[in-house]
Design a protein around this motif. Structure first.
Motif, short mmCIF file in Angstrom:
data_model
loop_
_atom_site.label_atom_id
_atom_site.label_comp_id
_atom_site.label_asym_id
_atom_site.label_seq_id
_atom_site.Cartn_x
_atom_site.Cartn_y
_atom_site.Cartn_z
N ILE A 150 0.81 -1.23 0.00
CA ILE A 150 0.00 0.00 0.00
C ILE A 150 0.84 1.27 0.00
CG2 ILE A 150 -1.97 -1.13 1.10
CD1 ILE A 150 -1.16 0.27 3.74
N ALA A 151 2.14 1.14 0.19
CA ALA A 151 3.01 2.31 0.34
C ALA A 151 2.97 3.25 -0.86
CB ALA A 151 4.44 1.86 0.60
N ASP A 152 2.77 2.73 -2.05
CA ASP A 152 2.79 3.56 -3.25
C ASP A 152 1.40 3.86 -3.80
OD1 ASP A 152 5.59 3.68 -3.26
OD2 ASP A 152 5.73 1.78 -4.33
N LEU A 153 0.36 3.43 -3.11
CA LEU A 153 -1.00 3.67 -3.61
C LEU A 153 -1.41 5.12 -3.37
CD1 LEU A 153 -2.96 0.51 -2.38
CD2 LEU A 153 -2.20 1.04 -4.70
N PRO A 154 -2.23 5.67 -4.27
CA PRO A 154 -2.77 7.01 -4.05
C PRO A 154 -3.67 7.02 -2.82
CG PRO A 154 -3.13 6.30 -6.32
CD PRO A 154 -2.62 5.11 -5.56
N ILE A 155 -3.79 8.19 -2.20
CA ILE A 155 -4.61 8.34 -0.98
C ILE A 155 -6.03 7.83 -1.20
CG2 ILE A 155 -5.66 10.05 0.58
CD1 ILE A 155 -2.73 9.51 1.18
N GLY A 156 -6.63 8.16 -2.33
CA GLY A 156 -7.99 7.72 -2.60
C GLY A 156 -8.13 6.21 -2.56
N ASN A 157 -7.12 5.53 -3.05
CA ASN A 157 -7.15 4.06 -3.04
C ASN A 157 -7.04 3.52 -1.61
OD1 ASN A 157 -6.86 4.70 -5.77
ND2 ASN A 157 -5.74 2.82 -6.19
N LEU A 158 -6.26 4.20 -0.77
CA LEU A 158 -6.14 3.76 0.62
C LEU A 158 -7.48 3.88 1.34
CD1 LEU A 158 -2.73 5.46 1.53
CD2 LEU A 158 -3.12 3.07 0.87
N HIS A 159 -8.16 5.00 1.11
CA HIS A 159 -9.47 5.19 1.73
C HIS A 159 -10.49 4.19 1.18
CE1 HIS A 159 -8.58 8.73 4.13
NE2 HIS A 159 -7.89 9.21 3.10
N ALA A 160 -10.43 3.94 -0.11
CA ALA A 160 -11.35 2.98 -0.73
C ALA A 160 -11.12 1.58 -0.18
CB ALA A 160 -11.20 2.99 -2.24
N LYS A 161 -9.87 1.21 0.01
CA LYS A 161 -9.55 -0.12 0.54
C LYS A 161 -10.05 -0.24 1.97
CE LYS A 161 -7.84 -4.20 0.27
NZ LYS A 161 -8.52 -5.19 -0.57
N ALA A 162 -9.91 0.82 2.76
CA ALA A 162 -10.40 0.79 4.14
C ALA A 162 -11.92 0.61 4.15
CB ALA A 162 -10.00 2.07 4.87
N ALA A 163 -12.62 1.33 3.27
CA ALA A 163 -14.07 1.19 3.20
C ALA A 163 -14.45 -0.23 2.77
CB ALA A 163 -14.64 2.21 2.22
N GLU A 164 -13.72 -0.78 1.83
CA GLU A 164 -13.97 -2.15 1.37
C GLU A 164 -13.78 -3.14 2.52
OE1 GLU A 164 -11.55 -5.38 -1.30
OE2 GLU A 164 -11.60 -3.32 -2.05
N LEU A 165 -12.73 -2.96 3.30
CA LEU A 165 -12.46 -3.86 4.41
C LEU A 165 -13.54 -3.75 5.49
CD1 LEU A 165 -8.59 -3.44 4.67
CD2 LEU A 165 -9.83 -5.52 4.01
N ARG A 166 -13.97 -2.51 5.80
CA ARG A 166 -15.05 -2.34 6.78
C ARG A 166 -16.33 -3.00 6.30
NH1 ARG A 166 -12.64 2.58 7.22
NH2 ARG A 166 -14.16 3.61 5.92
N ASN A 167 -16.61 -2.89 5.02
CA ASN A 167 -17.80 -3.52 4.46
C ASN A 167 -17.69 -5.04 4.56
OD1 ASN A 167 -20.33 -3.41 2.99
ND2 ASN A 167 -19.18 -4.21 1.25
N SER A 168 -16.53 -5.57 4.28
CA SER A 168 -16.31 -7.02 4.38
C SER A 168 -16.50 -7.50 5.82
CB SER A 168 -14.92 -7.39 3.88
OG SER A 168 -14.82 -7.14 2.50
N VAL A 169 -15.99 -6.73 6.78
CA VAL A 169 -16.17 -7.09 8.19
C VAL A 169 -17.65 -7.14 8.53
CG1 VAL A 169 -15.83 -6.29 10.57
CG2 VAL A 169 -13.91 -6.28 8.98
N ALA A 170 -18.40 -6.16 8.07
CA ALA A 170 -19.84 -6.12 8.35
C ALA A 170 -20.54 -7.35 7.77
CB ALA A 170 -20.45 -4.85 7.79
#
Length: 154
Positions: free
Chosen positions: A17-37
């Motif tokens: 994730i070190a080289d990913l754009p900020i938007g992608n980091l936030h999108a991945k976090a949202a995806e992970l929270r959705n998966s947890v739910a």
């Protein structure tokens, strides 16, 4: 997860994730929270069968809890990467530190208080809890979020 598939380590995830754009980091976090739910909901549906002695359902619940714990750690790694770049973790995203929400969303309905279970990849700053406690806390938070007037959760 299949017997041959192994999740990537925390270090490899952080490197990826070190080289990913900020938007992608936030999108991945949202995806992970959705998966947890979704996993919490799945476990709720499996629990009555596990309680009646269905070993496969009990095993599936245990595996889901382990996956959720890894996802929570990854959300924390995403937060750290965003902050390492000198940017704030978004208001709509709970920051998980020591397994608890931190920052402006601490009292918001979207915040999550999550304890992760012990594993070789668990950072030392996380408070360790059993898989059962993790699942219970996740269920409680999802129930609170679903019954709040905090808006739409994607």
């Amino acid at each position: 997860m299949s017997a041959s598939a192994v999740p990537i380590s925390q270090d490899r995830f952080a490197e990826a994730i070190a080289d990913l754009p900020i938007g992608n980091l936030h999108a991945k976090a949202a995806e992970l929270r959705n998966s947890v739910a979704h996993l919490v909901h799945s476990n709720e549906q499996l629990q009555p069968f596990a309680d009646d002695g269905d070993r496969e359902c009990a095993d599936a619940i245990k595996e889901n809890e382990q996956v959720m714990a890894r996802m929570v750690v990854r959300i924390d790694l995403l937060k750290r990467e965003v902050e390492k770049r000198g940017l704030p973790w978004g208001e709509d995203e709970p920051a998980l530190v020591n397994g608890k929400s931190e920052g402006p969303t601490e009292q918001a309905s979207t915040s999550m208080e999550i304890q992760v279970s012990a594993s070789p990849d668990t950072p030392r700053n996380h408070q360790l809890r059993s898989d059962t406690e993790l699942a219970q806390r996740l269920r409680e938070q999802i129930d609170e979020d679903m019954h709040s007037d905090g808006g739409v959760h994607l």
